[in-house]
Design a protein around this motif. Structure first.
Motif, mmCIF file in Angstrom:
data_model
loop_
_atom_site.group_PDB
_atom_site.id
_atom_site.type_symbol
_atom_site.label_atom_id
_atom_site.label_comp_id
_atom_site.label_asym_id
_atom_site.label_seq_id
_atom_site.Cartn_x
_atom_site.Cartn_y
_atom_site.Cartn_z
ATOM 1 N N LYS A 140 0.805 -1.227 0.000
ATOM 2 C CA LYS A 140 0.000 0.000 0.000
ATOM 3 C C LYS A 140 0.833 1.270 0.000
ATOM 4 O O LYS A 140 0.349 2.316 -0.396
ATOM 5 C CB LYS A 140 -0.964 -0.011 1.183
ATOM 6 N N ASP A 141 2.076 1.179 0.420
ATOM 7 C CA ASP A 141 2.930 2.369 0.462
ATOM 8 C C ASP A 141 3.827 2.487 -0.776
ATOM 9 O O ASP A 141 4.675 3.364 -0.861
ATOM 10 C CB ASP A 141 3.782 2.372 1.732
ATOM 11 N N SER A 142 3.605 1.625 -1.762
ATOM 12 C CA SER A 142 4.448 1.668 -2.961
ATOM 13 C C SER A 142 3.909 2.674 -3.972
ATOM 14 O O SER A 142 2.755 3.087 -3.912
ATOM 15 C CB SER A 142 4.535 0.278 -3.595
ATOM 16 N N ASP A 143 4.766 3.040 -4.913
ATOM 17 C CA ASP A 143 4.376 3.942 -5.987
ATOM 18 C C ASP A 143 3.902 3.076 -7.161
ATOM 19 O O ASP A 143 4.708 2.544 -7.928
ATOM 20 C CB ASP A 143 5.556 4.822 -6.406
ATOM 21 N N ILE A 144 2.596 2.933 -7.284
ATOM 22 C CA ILE A 144 2.015 2.042 -8.291
ATOM 23 C C ILE A 144 2.370 2.485 -9.712
ATOM 24 O O ILE A 144 2.524 1.652 -10.607
ATOM 25 C CB ILE A 144 0.486 1.916 -8.071
ATOM 26 N N GLN A 145 2.550 3.793 -9.918
ATOM 27 C CA GLN A 145 2.906 4.288 -11.250
ATOM 28 C C GLN A 145 4.304 3.828 -11.652
ATOM 29 O O GLN A 145 4.546 3.504 -12.823
ATOM 30 C CB GLN A 145 2.795 5.814 -11.319
ATOM 31 N N ASN A 146 5.245 3.811 -10.702
ATOM 32 C CA ASN A 146 6.597 3.332 -11.015
ATOM 33 C C ASN A 146 6.590 1.849 -11.369
ATOM 34 O O ASN A 146 7.303 1.411 -12.273
ATOM 35 C CB ASN A 146 7.552 3.598 -9.852
ATOM 36 N N ILE A 147 5.767 1.071 -10.663
ATOM 37 C CA ILE A 147 5.660 -0.357 -10.957
ATOM 38 C C ILE A 147 5.041 -0.540 -12.342
ATOM 39 O O ILE A 147 5.474 -1.383 -13.122
ATOM 40 C CB ILE A 147 4.862 -1.072 -9.854
ATOM 41 N N TYR A 161 -3.390 -2.443 -5.302
ATOM 42 C CA TYR A 161 -2.779 -2.456 -3.975
ATOM 43 C C TYR A 161 -3.246 -3.708 -3.245
ATOM 44 O O TYR A 161 -4.356 -4.209 -3.470
ATOM 45 C CB TYR A 161 -3.148 -1.199 -3.191
ATOM 46 N N VAL A 162 -2.417 -4.203 -2.343
ATOM 47 C CA VAL A 162 -2.741 -5.410 -1.593
ATOM 48 C C VAL A 162 -4.080 -5.223 -0.872
ATOM 49 O O VAL A 162 -4.390 -4.153 -0.370
ATOM 50 C CB VAL A 162 -1.597 -5.781 -0.614
#
Length: 188
Positions: free
Chosen positions: A76-83, A124-125
């Motif tokens: 949840k704290d990741s940058d989904i756009q970068n992934i 997100y998870v």
């Protein structure tokens, strides 16, 4: 030389990529395993929580589109756009972006479907209703057969209108996903 996919109207895309259902095929698990291994490699530096086989190809013995659906859950704290950018750099085409959800495909060509076609859903998870639905139908074969019957009826009706096909299944999917989340509370 024909139009590029990006130049085609939605109607042209639906004509080129109609809904086609086929009998369950064990190759789908093999294709999923191959793409999962590939995704784990390309996303090895990303905060991936879980990669799962979802959709009708993950439900035993029912007819489905010959397309493997994959759910990738990230922290949840990741940058989904970068992934998403990593996924796009590896021959996946971004199809849609919503808050906390990005979808991609692979295997669509200007000549139609490739031999292997994939839809990747990046969430997100915890945004994983698809897992509950999959599990419920795999454990309740009569409900899975009802789903299959409905899909077969909708197939020719909406062969060239994916949105209408999906919309027509929504109430069924919501009903049984809700029941699955009640029965399997806390599973994921």
């Amino acid at each position: 030389m024909g139009k590029e996919l990006s130049e085609m109207s939605l109607e042209e895309l639906w004509e080129l990529f109609p809904i086609v259902l086929v009998a369950h095929n064990d190759k789908w698990n093999i294709f999923y395993d191959e793409i999962e291994s590939f995704l784990k490699i390309i996303l090895s530096e990303c905060p991936i929580e879980r990669i799962s086989h979802i959709g009708s190809t993950a439900i035993s013995e029912i007819w489905a589109k010959d397309i493997i659906d994959i759910l990738i859950e990230v922290s949840k704290d990741s940058d989904i756009q970068n992934i998403a950018k990593v996924i796009e750099k590896n021959a996946f085409v971004r199809m849609s972006t919503e808050v906390g959800r990005i979808s991609f495909n692979r295997g669509y060509t200007k000549n139609g479907f490739a031999d292997k076609v994939f839809h990747v859903h990046l969430h997100y998870v915890g945004d994983n209703d698809e897992l509950y639905f999959r599990d419920y139908l795999n454990e309740h074969t009569q409900i899975a057969k009802e789903y299959e019957t409905m899909k077969l009826q909708l197939w020719k009706l909406f062969e060239h209108n994916r949105d209408a096909y999906t919309d027509a299944k929504t109430e069924f999917v919501r009903k049984w996903t809700s029941e699955a989340k009640r029965v399997y509370a806390g599973r994921y």
